[in-house]
Design a protein around this motif. Structure first.
Motif: not given
Length: 965
Positions: A438-439, A461-465, A486-487, A510-516
């Motif tokens: 669904l990216s 694949k859910l990237r770029e949403n 999930l990037s 998992f790049s370019f997210n807000q994971f902490s």
């Protein structure tokens, strides 16, 4: 010979006591045959010389009346060894089938002397050598021969004419080369011909039109070129045609409309052009129609709906326009529908779901509107759908809930659209789905917990949403996941340790997210990881230690300032404070600090000493280097000053003069340099530098300009005799597309090559230098590619490998607009052609170097030049460098173009400076040719003579057809 004698002696009791001599021949022949085999599974245990007849043995059939052996059927017995002449004793043998074993050696031509043999099947073994000419010369009653899936080489023998009874020929999946022999077309009884997956070339002869009995022809995966024979429709009994993966061009001959019995027509991956004719509907028996990956255009004819028996329709990767004809609804037997990567427009045709197909691909088009399937949940026709690919269109709106009710769906790809809304909880109903993509949409909301019910998922694949929230822990139930992307979303929270339960994960992004939070230590248990990217988040703490994380690339974790670990060159803060150690012998409370200060002074002294020593060492180095530089400069000046100016007009008697330190030889013309010898290597005259040295421009006394290359002396030949021999060899080469070597200069410390000067500069400069005012037209680009191919082909005829084929070594002459290749043959100056030395010489050729340079066991051949030439084609057509370094990425041109071609976006790759002023029917085939030349496997690359023929066919298809006619 000894083995034969022992075998006969072992049979002596049987020879004495057997009552029927006729049976002796069959039994003896088979026992001797068995003695030469290795039978690891004891499949032939029942074969014993004590039996009066072999008719009850495994794999043996006999004629009922005579009990003579009629068939030997030993397929899949794991046998190995050689096929000997003992089978000649079986005078009534009709069928010999030894397929799917491990037989080696050459094909024994003696087998054709078995008078009654009708069928011979040696397929799927490891036989080598060529097909024996005498084998086919002696066959008198052979009807079917199969040598498929072996390691046979050479050409198909012309002696096929002797086998006038042949009906079925299968030489597929070997390494056969050359063209189809004319003898084939005299086999009037021929019904099936399969020579697929070989290295055959040339055109398909017109003589095929006379094979009225031909029912199946398979030329798949060769190098056949040219047009289809105009009257191929004369083969009215043809039922199966597979000409895919070749270089065929032109349109579909009108005579094909007469092929009313044809069920399979497969022409994919060629260069066919034009439109699909309306008369295609007259081939009413068609069940499989595959015209994918060609240059076909126009609209898909509505008459195609009359193909009521059609099961598979593949028109992908062409240039079709308009809408998908609704008449296809009449194709009630359709199982596979692939129209991907074209230029179809209009609203997404919802009626495609009413076809009851198993696979639908409408990807890579320009369909718009919503996905509207309101009755999908109740229609029985949807239950069979297994693959749905609507990616890379312009669809909008939400994903209809009805899609999640397709219980048998294995692949759902609706990526690269403008879909919005949330991923519904019903996603958990996809318990048979293996790939969910669904990216590249505008989806929002969170990832539903129900995703854990999609237990068959291999790729998610859910990237770029615009997804938010956390990763649901239930994702650990998707135990088959190998790829999780999930990037480029807005996901938050920690990365759940449950991810570590997905033990076969290979790719995680998992790049370019807000994971902490910190990375779970359990991730080190993921033993199959190949990629793990968590860059550009807010992660902190220490990287896991062990497994994949010991060698993780720093780029995979960059953008997390609070992460620490050795990979990041950022040590983690100590967990415990350092202990304070006091001197137990001291009662002075200040003693500790005094001692500490003393240590600091000692350390300072040591540091000072090291610094002073280093400074002295560097100073000495500077002095030594300066002295060496002065020596080199004086040597160069002295060498240049020793030029004795003379010339000659006859190459075989080239004039030169010996001096104490140098020798100048000119193959033709004047050797009087206008600027004088002292100024030849003036920095102001420098044209450029390459792997083998710098190049300077100067003028001769007769007004001609020349380019002087000052060779780097490192690793070059030190012997004057060897150097001059190579120079004379290179100086004798003259071709309009090669830079001519005019002369040379030799000293032990300085070697100069005097080359023809090409005024227009390098192709690289014309393509990539922003200061260049010239913008190459398509016609100029095509001519550059063709001229370069001609020059390279000429070098290969002389057995010269360029080794450094790239755009900086392709020069354009302003005056004649011709193209010339320079710097050829210089690798021959290396004392030993070591690929690592060579690689360092041409390290600037990054992107052009064939992969075999990296493998010591692979022989370097002309095919490495073909690879560099293929990359140069892509560079000329796209205007892009072979490797481009972006801020966060590295783009490899070959990979980018190949991906664009697969996704149907190839026109986006054409150089924007052409602004659409190029013929698509030429540009796309040229791109495909570039990709073929840049194949990773050397044997898949054509030679340069073939490249020239293909280019000429691309430019002048009509003229080529006239020549064929």
């Amino acid at each position: 010979m000894l083995w034969h004698i022992l075998t006969v002696l072992s049979l002596a009791p049987f020879l004495v006591y057997s009552l029927d001599p006729a049976f002796n021949d069959d039994v003896m022949g088979l026992i001797v045959f068995k003695a030469g085999l290795t039978d690891p599974k004891s499949k032939l245990a029942s074969w014993t010389e004590d039996d009066p007849t072999p008719c009850n043995w495994v794999g043996i059939n006999c004629y009922p009346q005579s009990n003579r052996v009629s068939e030997i059927l030993l397929d899949n017995f794991s046998l190995s060894g050689h096929i000997g002449r003992s089978l000649l004793r079986l005078q009534f043998l009709k069928v010999l089938s030894l397929s799917h074993n491990n037989f080696t050696g050459n094909i024994n031509p003696i087998l054709s002397q078995i008078p009654s043999l009708r069928v011979i099947d040696l397929s799927h073994n490891t036989l080598s050598g060529s097909i024996p000419d005498e084998f086919l010369q002696q066959c008198t009653s052979l009807q079917s021969v199969s040598f498929a899936n072996n390691n046979l080489t050479g050409q198909i023998p012309q002696s096929l004419t002797s086998c006038s009874t042949l009906q079925r020929v299968n030489f597929s999946s070997n390494h056969l080369s050359g063209s189809l022999p004319s003898a084939l077309w005299s086999l009037t009884s021929l019904q099936s011909l399969d020579v697929s997956d070989n290295l055959l070339e040339g055109e398909i002869p017109k003589a095929i039109e006379g094979l009225y009995s031909l029912r199946s022809i398979n030329l798949h995966k060769n190098k056949f070129a040219g047009w289809l024979p105009e009257n191929i429709g004369n083969c009215v009994q043809l039922m199966s045609i597979d000409l895919s993966d070749n270089l065929l061009t032109g349109g579909l001959p009108q005579s094909m409309r007469r092929l009313g019995f044809c069920t399979n027509l497969e022409l994919r991956s060629n260069l066919f052009n034009g439109e699909i004719p309306d008369w295609i509907a007259e081939m009413k028996s068609l069940k499989v129609l595959d015209l994918s990956a060609n240059n076909l255009s126009g609209r898909i004819p509505t008459s195609m709906g009359d193909l009521s028996l059609l099961k598979e329709l593949n028109l992908s990767n062409n240039y079709f326009v308009g809408s998908l004809p609704r008449s296809l609804m009449k194709c009630s037997n359709l199982v596979i529908l692939d129209i991907g990567n074209n230029f179809l427009t209009g609203n997404l045709p919802s009626w495609t779901f009413e076809l009851g197909v198993e696979r639908i691909s409408l990807s890579g088009n320009r369909f718009t509107g919503h996905i509207n399937y309101p009755s999908i949940s109740i229609g029985a026709s949807y239950r069979s759908l297994q693959v749905l690919d609507l990616s890379s269109n312009e669809l909008s709106g939400e994903i209809p809930a009805a899609i999640w009710n397709i219980s048998g769906l294995q692949v759902l790809n609706i990526s690269r659209n403008f879909l919005s809304g949330a991923i519904p909880e019903a996603v958990g109903k996809l318990n048979a789905t293996r790939i969910l993509d669904l990216s590249h949409n505008q989806l929002n909301g969170s990832i539903p917990n129900e995703i854990g019910s999609a237990v068959s998922l291999l790729e998610l694949k859910l990237r770029e949403n615009h997804l938010s929230g956390t990763i649901p822990a239930d994702i650990a139930n998707c135990s088959s996941l190998s790829s999780l992307d999930l990037s480029h979303n807005n996901l938050t929270g920690p990365i759940p340790p449950e991810i570590a339960k997905l033990t076969i994960l290979e790719v995680v992004d998992f790049s370019f997210n807000q994971f902490s939070g910190s990375l779970p230590k359990e991730l080190t248990n993921l033993s199959h990881l190949a990629t793990f990217n968590v860059s550009h988040n807010h992660l902190k703490g220490e990287l896991p230690v062990g497994g994949f994380f010991n060698t993780i690339s720093p780029s995979s974790v960059v953008g997390n300032p609070s992460l620490c670990g050795s990979v990041l060159n950022h040590s983690c803060p100590a967990v415990h404070p350092k202990p304070l150690v006091l001197n137990p012998n001291s009662s002075d409370p200040n003693h500790a600090s005094v001692t500490s200060l003393g240590h600091k002074r000692i350390m300072l002294s040591i540091s000072s000493l090291i610094a002073i020593g280093a400074a002295v060492f560097i100073a000495l180095g500077v002095v030594v280097v300066s002295i060496l530089n002065l020596h080199v400069r004086s040597t160069m000046a002295l060498s240049a000053a020793t030029f004795t100016l003379s010339g000659g007009d006859d190459f075989s008697h080239s004039h030169g003069t010996e001096a104490n330190l140098g020798k100048l030889v000119m193959f033709s013309g004047d050797a009087d340099f206008v600027v004088g010898t002292q100024a030849l290597l003036n920095k102001d005259n420098e044209l450029g530098r390459g792997g083998f040295g710098a190049v300077y421009k100067t003028e001769l006394g007769d007004g001609r300009s020349v380019a002087i290359k000052k060779l780097n002396i490192t690793s070059l030949i030190k012997s004057q005799e060897d150097f001059e021999r190579e120079m004379k060899s290179l100086g004798s080469i003259r071709h309009e597309n090669l830079v001519a070597l005019e002369g040379y200069y030799w000293t032990p410390s300085l070697q100069l090559l005097i080359n023809e000067y090409v005024s227009g500069g390098s192709l690289y400069k014309l393509l990539h230098d922003g200061s260049s005012e010239r913008s190459l037209s398509w016609q100029q680009r095509f001519n550059i590619i063709l001229d370069t191919a001609k020059g390279l082909a000429y070098l290969h005829q002389l057995n010269i490998i360029h080794y450094n084929m790239k755009s900086t070594n392709v020069l354009i002459d302003d005056g004649s607009t011709s193209t010339k290749i320079g710097d050829f043959g210089l690798a021959r100056l290396l004392p030993i052609l070591d690929r690592y030395i060579l690689s360092s010489k041409i390290q600037s050729a990054l992107g052009y170097m064939a992969p075999e340079f990296a493998c010591q066991t692979v022989k370097i051949t002309e095919k490495c030049d073909v690879y560099g030439f293929g990359i140069m084609i892509l560079e000329v057509v796209t205007g892009k460098r072979p490797v481009e370094y972006m801020e966060d990425d590295v783009i490899v041109l070959c990979d980018m173009v190949r991906g664009a071609l697969e996704e149907g976006r190839i026109e986006e790759c054409i150089d924007g400076r052409l602004q659409g002023n190029f013929p698509v029917e030429e540009a796309i085939p040229v791109v495909k040719l570039g990709l073929i030349c840049a194949s990773q496997v050397p044997s898949n690359r054509p030679d340069m003579e073939e490249v020239i023929k293909i280019l000429e066919l691309i430019r002048c298809p009509s003229e080529s057809q006239e020549e064929i006619d």
